[in-house]
Design a protein around this motif. Sequence first.
Motif, mmCIF file in Angstrom:
data_model
loop_
_atom_site.group_PDB
_atom_site.id
_atom_site.type_symbol
_atom_site.label_atom_id
_atom_site.label_comp_id
_atom_site.label_asym_id
_atom_site.label_seq_id
_atom_site.Cartn_x
_atom_site.Cartn_y
_atom_site.Cartn_z
ATOM 1 N N ILE A 346 78.697 2.739 -48.437
ATOM 2 C CA ILE A 346 79.120 3.976 -47.776
ATOM 3 C C ILE A 346 79.672 3.692 -46.390
ATOM 4 C CG2 ILE A 346 78.295 6.175 -46.806
ATOM 5 C CD1 ILE A 346 76.338 6.324 -49.130
ATOM 6 N N VAL A 347 80.771 4.374 -46.068
ATOM 7 C CA VAL A 347 81.360 4.258 -44.738
ATOM 8 C C VAL A 347 81.791 5.652 -44.278
ATOM 9 C CG1 VAL A 347 83.636 3.719 -45.706
ATOM 10 C CG2 VAL A 347 83.143 3.102 -43.347
ATOM 11 N N GLU A 348 81.644 5.927 -42.997
ATOM 12 C CA GLU A 348 82.074 7.217 -42.452
ATOM 13 C C GLU A 348 83.592 7.335 -42.577
ATOM 14 O OE1 GLU A 348 80.724 7.548 -38.456
ATOM 15 O OE2 GLU A 348 78.622 7.172 -38.974
ATOM 16 N N TRP A 357 88.774 -0.294 -47.076
ATOM 17 C CA TRP A 357 87.535 -1.010 -47.375
ATOM 18 C C TRP A 357 87.495 -2.389 -46.729
ATOM 19 C CZ3 TRP A 357 83.337 1.216 -48.737
ATOM 20 C CH2 TRP A 357 83.350 2.369 -49.542
ATOM 21 N N LYS A 358 88.597 -3.133 -46.793
ATOM 22 C CA LYS A 358 88.606 -4.502 -46.252
ATOM 23 C C LYS A 358 88.280 -4.488 -44.760
ATOM 24 C CE LYS A 358 91.489 -8.698 -46.175
ATOM 25 N NZ LYS A 358 91.461 -8.986 -44.732
ATOM 26 N N ASN A 359 88.959 -3.649 -44.024
ATOM 27 C CA ASN A 359 88.731 -3.557 -42.581
ATOM 28 C C ASN A 359 87.312 -3.079 -42.277
ATOM 29 O OD1 ASN A 359 89.858 -3.274 -39.679
ATOM 30 N ND2 ASN A 359 89.006 -1.244 -40.087
ATOM 31 N N ALA A 360 86.836 -2.100 -43.050
ATOM 32 C CA ALA A 360 85.498 -1.550 -42.823
ATOM 33 C C ALA A 360 84.423 -2.600 -43.042
ATOM 34 C CB ALA A 360 85.270 -0.355 -43.746
ATOM 35 N N ARG A 361 84.619 -3.457 -44.049
ATOM 36 C CA ARG A 361 83.628 -4.509 -44.307
ATOM 37 C C ARG A 361 83.677 -5.584 -43.234
ATOM 38 N NH1 ARG A 361 84.778 -3.108 -49.933
ATOM 39 N NH2 ARG A 361 82.795 -2.380 -50.838
ATOM 40 N N GLU A 362 84.889 -5.936 -42.821
ATOM 41 C CA GLU A 362 85.034 -6.968 -41.783
ATOM 42 C C GLU A 362 84.401 -6.539 -40.466
ATOM 43 O OE1 GLU A 362 89.227 -7.587 -41.605
ATOM 44 O OE2 GLU A 362 89.277 -8.954 -43.340
ATOM 45 N N LYS A 363 84.474 -5.254 -40.153
ATOM 46 C CA LYS A 363 83.935 -4.748 -38.887
ATOM 47 C C LYS A 363 82.496 -4.254 -38.999
ATOM 48 C CE LYS A 363 88.290 -3.582 -36.673
ATOM 49 N NZ LYS A 363 89.070 -2.560 -35.919
ATOM 50 N N GLY A 364 81.915 -4.411 -40.185
ATOM 51 C CA GLY A 364 80.510 -4.032 -40.359
ATOM 52 C C GLY A 364 80.256 -2.537 -40.416
ATOM 53 N N TYR A 365 81.287 -1.773 -40.806
ATOM 54 C CA TYR A 365 81.126 -0.321 -40.882
ATOM 55 C C TYR A 365 80.431 0.121 -42.173
ATOM 56 C CZ TYR A 365 84.707 -0.034 -37.182
ATOM 57 O OH TYR A 365 85.420 -0.156 -36.016
ATOM 58 N N VAL A 366 80.459 -0.739 -43.187
ATOM 59 C CA VAL A 366 79.934 -0.363 -44.498
ATOM 60 C C VAL A 366 78.420 -0.516 -44.533
ATOM 61 C CG1 VAL A 366 80.002 -0.795 -46.986
ATOM 62 C CG2 VAL A 366 82.086 -1.046 -45.620
ATOM 63 N N ARG A 367 77.736 0.523 -45.000
ATOM 64 C CA ARG A 367 76.288 0.492 -45.165
ATOM 65 C C ARG A 367 75.963 0.432 -46.654
ATOM 66 N NH1 ARG A 367 76.961 5.361 -42.871
ATOM 67 N NH2 ARG A 367 75.636 6.308 -44.471
ATOM 68 N N SER A 368 75.030 -0.397 -47.032
ATOM 69 C CA SER A 368 74.561 -0.446 -48.414
ATOM 70 C C SER A 368 73.310 0.413 -48.514
ATOM 71 C CB SER A 368 74.245 -1.883 -48.832
ATOM 72 O OG SER A 368 75.431 -2.633 -48.956
#
Length: 387
Positions: A346-348, A357-368
């Motif tokens: 999940i990401v805001e 998604w790629k950018n969000a994962r690289e910047k640590g925005y994604v929460r599991s």
Amino acid sequence: MGLSVGIVGLPNVGKSTLFNALLKKQASFAEASASQAGLAKVANFPFTTIEPNIGVVPVSDERLERLADVVAGISTSGESKATPEVSDRPPIVQATVEFLDIAGLIAGAHKGEGLGNKFLAHIREVDAICHVVRAFSDPDIIKEGAVDPKTDLEIVETELKLADFQTLEKQKDPGNTPDKELKKRWEVVIKLKSEIQKGTPAREINLSEEEAKIAKELTLLTSKPILVTLNVEEKDLANAENLEEDYAKNTSLSKEQIVTICAKTEAELAELTPSDQKEYLENLGVENSGLERLIKKAFSTLGLITFLTAGEKEVRAWTIKKDTNAQEASGVIHTDFMDKFIKADIVEFERFVEGGWKNAREKGYVRSEGRDYVMKEGDVVEFRTGS
């Protein structure tokens, strides 16, 4: 999940005019043909609508456009990051609301007068009731049973309460039975009957969780959430806030349950392009169309939210109840997901549109998040499931 709203009211208050505006919105959304074969019949006499007309209307959500741009590699500022074309954007699937245009009701409907029996049966099928009340003046339109906006609502609500009382009267006293469940059920019936006889709608009766579960099985009409649409003249739209506040003060409703609409104006707006609609509304001193506000308030009244998915195949808004957990939400996409649920990424929304998604994962925005995570409005989600 589906959301269905029944449009009800006395004859000639503008129900079918409002519904036709909704259908035009539906046709525009689906790029349907110009033929108006599906429109509800509008006429200046009672019971024009006998069987309910049904229209599925999209819920406008600007977030989906931005998500589609991000997935296609187009920045949300409108500048291309590489050489993608707008045609590369994935299809957008909006959340929808199903509206039913139900026959006009008259006093005595609970006894079968007019089209009372059909009217009440159709109401049982919907999730929420949208009362349309007449707040406009037009000497050319018969005021069939209509008095004033407050009394119009009271007439319809009274008929629904009387119908509910009849339903409760038909319940059988289990007598001196050892069955605890039957005893409890009868206690709830007595409680409901007593309160409804006093004029209290079922939705306002204080029930415990166990009692509410029993009451739900009785499918009482006044247990359904309600909205009230004040059908006004075009010149009154700029004063919508005050009209809604005044109506709320004169009834037991909250302002969030009331929306001011000019059904004729909505029908005209539905014929215009988006840019012309915006200009028209600005000239009226109104920010959003009445239909948009009606749909949003329907979501709010029913306690619904949307979560979003964004992939190359489609960008989509999904409707769920507030306080739904991640595992239950995954089942809205596919029932198998619930059994095979592993986690939810999940990401805001505002973080996601920075680069997908790629950018969000690289910047640590994604929460599991696990199965018990309570979904929030606007969560962008990717469910992980097992085989």
